[in-house]
Design a protein around this motif. Structure first.
Motif, PDB file in Angstrom:
ATOM      1  N   SER A 317     -27.198  -5.868   1.259  1.00 21.66           N
ATOM      2  CA  SER A 317     -28.308  -5.539   0.791  1.00 21.66           C
ATOM      3  C   SER A 317     -29.199  -6.435   0.441  1.00 21.66           C
ATOM      4  N   GLY A 318     -28.820  -7.580   1.050  1.00 20.31           N
ATOM      5  CA  GLY A 318     -29.758  -8.954   1.193  1.00 20.31           C
ATOM      6  C   GLY A 318     -29.624  -9.716  -0.212  1.00 20.31           C
ATOM      7  N   LEU A 319     -28.696  -9.295  -0.926  1.00 21.63           N
ATOM      8  CA  LEU A 319     -28.437 -10.172  -2.073  1.00 21.63           C
ATOM      9  C   LEU A 319     -27.377 -11.255  -2.330  1.00 21.63           C
ATOM     10  N   ALA A 320     -27.890 -12.137  -1.732  1.00 27.27           N
ATOM     11  CA  ALA A 320     -26.949 -13.358  -0.954  1.00 27.27           C
ATOM     12  C   ALA A 320     -26.239 -14.193  -2.310  1.00 27.27           C
ATOM     13  N   ASP A 321     -27.101 -14.487  -3.189  1.00 29.37           N
ATOM     14  CA  ASP A 321     -26.934 -15.009  -4.511  1.00 29.37           C
ATOM     15  C   ASP A 321     -25.812 -14.356  -5.255  1.00 29.37           C
ATOM     16  N   ASP A 322     -26.109 -12.877  -5.466  1.00 29.95           N
ATOM     17  CA  ASP A 322     -25.550 -12.105  -6.306  1.00 29.95           C
ATOM     18  C   ASP A 322     -23.943 -11.706  -5.471  1.00 29.95           C
ATOM     19  N   ALA A 323     -23.968 -11.981  -4.093  1.00 24.86           N
ATOM     20  CA  ALA A 323     -22.750 -11.755  -3.629  1.00 24.86           C
ATOM     21  C   ALA A 323     -21.828 -12.992  -3.809  1.00 24.86           C
ATOM     22  N   PHE A 324     -22.445 -14.050  -3.720  1.00 19.07           N
ATOM     23  CA  PHE A 324     -21.532 -15.438  -4.107  1.00 19.07           C
ATOM     24  C   PHE A 324     -20.942 -15.251  -5.363  1.00 19.07           C
ATOM     25  N   GLU A 325     -21.879 -14.901  -6.537  1.00 20.84           N
ATOM     26  CA  GLU A 325     -21.576 -14.782  -7.804  1.00 20.84           C
ATOM     27  C   GLU A 325     -20.300 -13.949  -7.886  1.00 20.84           C
ATOM     28  N   SER A 326     -20.198 -12.665  -7.059  1.00 21.69           N
ATOM     29  CA  SER A 326     -19.417 -11.869  -7.398  1.00 21.69           C
ATOM     30  C   SER A 326     -18.017 -12.212  -6.644  1.00 21.69           C
ATOM     31  N   LEU A 327     -18.128 -13.185  -5.687  1.00 19.54           N
ATOM     32  CA  LEU A 327     -16.891 -13.555  -4.886  1.00 19.54           C
ATOM     33  C   LEU A 327     -16.071 -14.613  -5.870  1.00 19.54           C
ATOM     34  N   LYS A 328     -17.200 -15.217  -6.373  1.00 18.69           N
ATOM     35  CA  LYS A 328     -16.403 -16.556  -7.882  1.00 18.69           C
ATOM     36  C   LYS A 328     -15.957 -15.557  -9.041  1.00 18.69           C
ATOM     37  N   ALA A 329     -16.514 -14.372  -9.258  1.00 19.48           N
ATOM     38  CA  ALA A 329     -15.768 -13.693 -10.200  1.00 19.48           C
ATOM     39  C   ALA A 329     -14.335 -13.018  -9.883  1.00 19.48           C
ATOM     40  N   ALA A 330     -14.363 -13.088  -8.567  1.00 20.87           N
ATOM     41  CA  ALA A 330     -12.999 -12.241  -8.186  1.00 20.87           C
ATOM     42  C   ALA A 330     -11.918 -13.404  -8.159  1.00 20.87           C
ATOM     43  N   ARG A 331     -12.626 -14.637  -7.659  1.00 18.56           N
ATOM     44  CA  ARG A 331     -11.666 -15.560  -7.679  1.00 18.56           C
ATOM     45  C   ARG A 331     -10.981 -16.090  -8.934  1.00 18.56           C
ATOM     46  N   ARG A 332     -11.856 -15.867 -10.188  1.00 16.46           N
ATOM     47  CA  ARG A 332     -11.656 -16.311 -11.402  1.00 16.46           C
ATOM     48  C   ARG A 332     -10.502 -15.431 -11.955  1.00 16.46           C
ATOM     49  N   ILE A 333     -10.658 -13.944 -11.615  1.00 19.30           N
ATOM     50  CA  ILE A 333      -9.854 -13.127 -12.152  1.00 19.30           C
ATOM     51  C   ILE A 333      -8.528 -13.218 -11.425  1.00 19.30           C
ATOM     52  N   ALA A 334      -8.460 -13.083 -10.023  1.00 21.80           N
ATOM     53  CA  ALA A 334      -7.326 -13.219  -9.365  1.00 21.80           C
ATOM     54  C   ALA A 334      -7.210 -14.062  -7.937  1.00 21.80           C
ATOM     55  N   PRO A 335      -7.019 -15.523  -8.088  1.00 20.37           N
ATOM     56  CA  PRO A 335      -7.152 -16.434  -7.152  1.00 20.37           C
ATOM     57  C   PRO A 335      -6.503 -16.138  -5.848  1.00 20.37           C
ATOM     58  N   GLN A 336      -5.277 -15.696  -6.127  1.00 17.69           N
ATOM     59  CA  GLN A 336      -4.293 -15.331  -4.868  1.00 17.69           C
ATOM     60  C   GLN A 336      -4.718 -14.256  -3.921  1.00 17.69           C
ATOM     61  N   HIS A 337      -5.182 -13.106  -4.823  1.00 11.02           N
ATOM     62  CA  HIS A 337      -5.661 -11.823  -4.157  1.00 11.02           C
ATOM     63  C   HIS A 337      -6.948 -12.184  -3.454  1.00 11.02           C
ATOM     64  N   THR A 338      -7.855 -12.975  -4.234  1.00 16.18           N
ATOM     65  CA  THR A 338      -8.948 -13.354  -3.490  1.00 16.18           C
ATOM     66  C   THR A 338      -8.785 -14.183  -2.263  1.00 16.18           C
ATOM     67  N   ARG A 339      -8.217 -15.211  -2.206  1.00 14.81           N
ATOM     68  CA  ARG A 339      -8.212 -16.166  -1.232  1.00 14.81           C
ATOM     69  C   ARG A 339      -7.635 -15.270   0.167  1.00 14.81           C
ATOM     70  N   GLU A 340      -6.679 -14.368  -0.149  1.00 13.94           N
ATOM     71  CA  GLU A 340      -5.970 -13.827   1.070  1.00 13.94           C
ATOM     72  C   GLU A 340      -6.792 -12.590   1.577  1.00 13.94           C
ATOM     73  N   HIS A 341      -7.826 -12.091   0.753  1.00 17.33           N
ATOM     74  CA  HIS A 341      -8.447 -10.982   1.261  1.00 17.33           C
ATOM     75  C   HIS A 341      -9.475 -11.316   2.462  1.00 17.33           C
ATOM     76  N   PRO A 342      -9.413 -10.657   3.660  1.00 22.89           N
ATOM     77  CA  PRO A 342      -9.875 -10.948   4.970  1.00 22.89           C
ATOM     78  C   PRO A 342     -11.590 -10.870   4.531  1.00 22.89           C
ATOM     79  N   TRP A 343     -12.106  -9.881   3.734  1.00 24.05           N
ATOM     80  CA  TRP A 343     -13.395  -9.805   3.478  1.00 24.05           C
ATOM     81  C   TRP A 343     -14.057 -10.961   2.921  1.00 24.05           C
ATOM     82  N   VAL A 344     -13.284 -11.527   2.020  1.00 20.19           N
ATOM     83  CA  VAL A 344     -13.823 -12.756   1.382  1.00 20.19           C
ATOM     84  C   VAL A 344     -14.063 -13.893   2.422  1.00 20.19           C
ATOM     85  N   ARG A 345     -13.126 -13.982   3.493  1.00 18.86           N
ATOM     86  CA  ARG A 345     -13.263 -15.102   4.379  1.00 18.86           C
ATOM     87  C   ARG A 345     -14.578 -14.873   5.216  1.00 18.86           C
TER      88      ARG A 345
END
Length: 372
Positions: A317-345
């Motif tokens: 939707s063109g909300l790049a800053d918001d997207a990065f904040e969401s990825l960081k939130a995912a990392r804070r919650i579950a680092p291993q899950h986030t790191r291995e998710h192909p969409w995150v990469r």
């Protein structure tokens, strides 16, 4: 955090935390994982030798593969009483829901071998309960295999779950295994076939009367909505999501037969379905979750998954800053899950290209999840 707060959050003795920080004692893998979970960071950030948790998980996968290869010919060894085995399986399920994959691969090989010994040496009357425990243990092992991209191993574990559930003779557990089996269709991108399999599971499930039956049936609808979206069947996706929401309204949020389900889980899946369908559905989903965030009571794996999918919707939707904040939130919650998710990469790499001159933290994040 104070030392006392960290000790409480990690369920580690305060004296142990103090001695580790003073360098008076080493730290075991279990303690390292507990402290990292409490801090919401990858265990590798706490180690001087930088041995990454994901590396330890991958190194353990062959051991897991070896033990399931002998599911019908287990090695000799001790067997604990059934209540102790049930407690161990329940703890592994809690690790799965909390995305603590290192703990699972460290403990599950021995537990799976012990369960196989127990099953094959037990009197016939005791086997159904042991088969139920095998299903639960296989599911925890499968979570690691699937999340870390070992899809052949995951498919093998799913087949063992399907074997064990026939021995358990439990219709609700059979429905839960059908829920998990959907992973194999996701991995193969056989979405239409996966939707058919879930429709068959819904037909075979008992008419819901109890809370558990409502929840298990609702979880199947929730899963069917996502895979219908991947199959670009908008009508089926919307119908299944509506069915899931109606059933969720009849039960409280909780974990039923190892699956989180309830109103909050359905809300989280609203974004997942929208991302699967794409186009105008993404904007609607962003509007729908504008006033809602996953509560702390929702399992970590589900919460991190929500933010990973939300990041993709925001990026589209063109909300790049918001997207990065969401990825960081995912990392804070579950680092291993986030790191291995192909969409995150994928999304971290896209964000880095879009904002190449942006803050160093974006590059650091991309390097952390191996996007660069």
């Amino acid at each position: 955090m104070t030392q006392a707060q960290l000790a409480e959050a990690a369920c580690v003795a305060l004296g142990t935390i103090r001695k580790i920080e003073r360098g008076e004692r080493g730290v075991s893998d279990a303690t390292l994982d507990a402290v990292a979970d409490a801090l919401g960071v990858d265990p590798a950030r706490l180690r001087t030798d930088r041995t990454a948790a994901h590396t330890r998980v991958r190194e353990a996968l062959p051991t897991l593969s070896a033990v399931i290869a002998t599911y019908d010919l287990p090695d000799d060894g001790p067997v604990r009483p059934a209540p102790a085995l049930a407690a161990a399986v329940a703890e592994a399920a809690r690790w799965r829901l909390a995305a603590q994959y290192t703990r699972i691969v460290r403990e599950l090989p021995d537990l799976l071998g012990e369960l196989a010994r127990a099953y094959h040496t037990a009197p016939q009357a005791e086997r159904p309960e042991l088969a139920r425990l095998l299903v639960g243990a296989y599911r925890s092992a499968d979570a690691v295999a699937y999340k870390f991209g070992a899809h052949d191993l995951s498919a093998r574990l799913v087949e063992l779950m399907r074997w064990a559930v026939t021995e358990a003779d439990d219709p609700l557990l059979s429905a839960t295994v059908a829920y998990v089996r959907t992973e194999t269709f996701f991995a193969a991108r056989a979405h239409a076939a996966g939707l058919r399999a879930l429709d068959q599971a819904l037909e075979a499930a008992p008419a819901p009367v109890t809370s558990s039956e409502f929840a298990v049936t609702g979880a199947l609808h929730m899963r069917a909505a996502v895979i219908a979206g991947r199959a670009r069947d908008a009508s089926a996706a919307v119908t299944h999501l509506a069915e899931a929401r109606a059933l969720a309204d009849r039960v409280g949020e909780g974990v039923y037969f190892g699956t989180a389900f309830g109103p909050d889980s359905v809300n989280a899946h609203t974004v997942s379905v929208a991302v699967s369908l794409g186009d105008e559905h993404v904007g609607r989903a962003l509007e729908a979750v504008k006033e809602w965030t996953p509560p702390q009571s929702l399992p970590a794996e589900r919460r991190s998954g929500f933010y990973i999918e939300l990041a993709r919707a925001q990026l589209w939707s063109g909300l790049a800053d918001d997207a990065f904040e969401s990825l960081k939130a995912a990392r804070r919650i579950a680092p291993q899950h986030t790191r291995e998710h192909p969409w995150v990469r994928e999304d971290a790499a896209t964000l880095r290209r879009l904002k190449r001159a942006d803050a160093e933290s974006l590059t650091d994040f991309a390097e952390w999840c191996a996007a660069v």
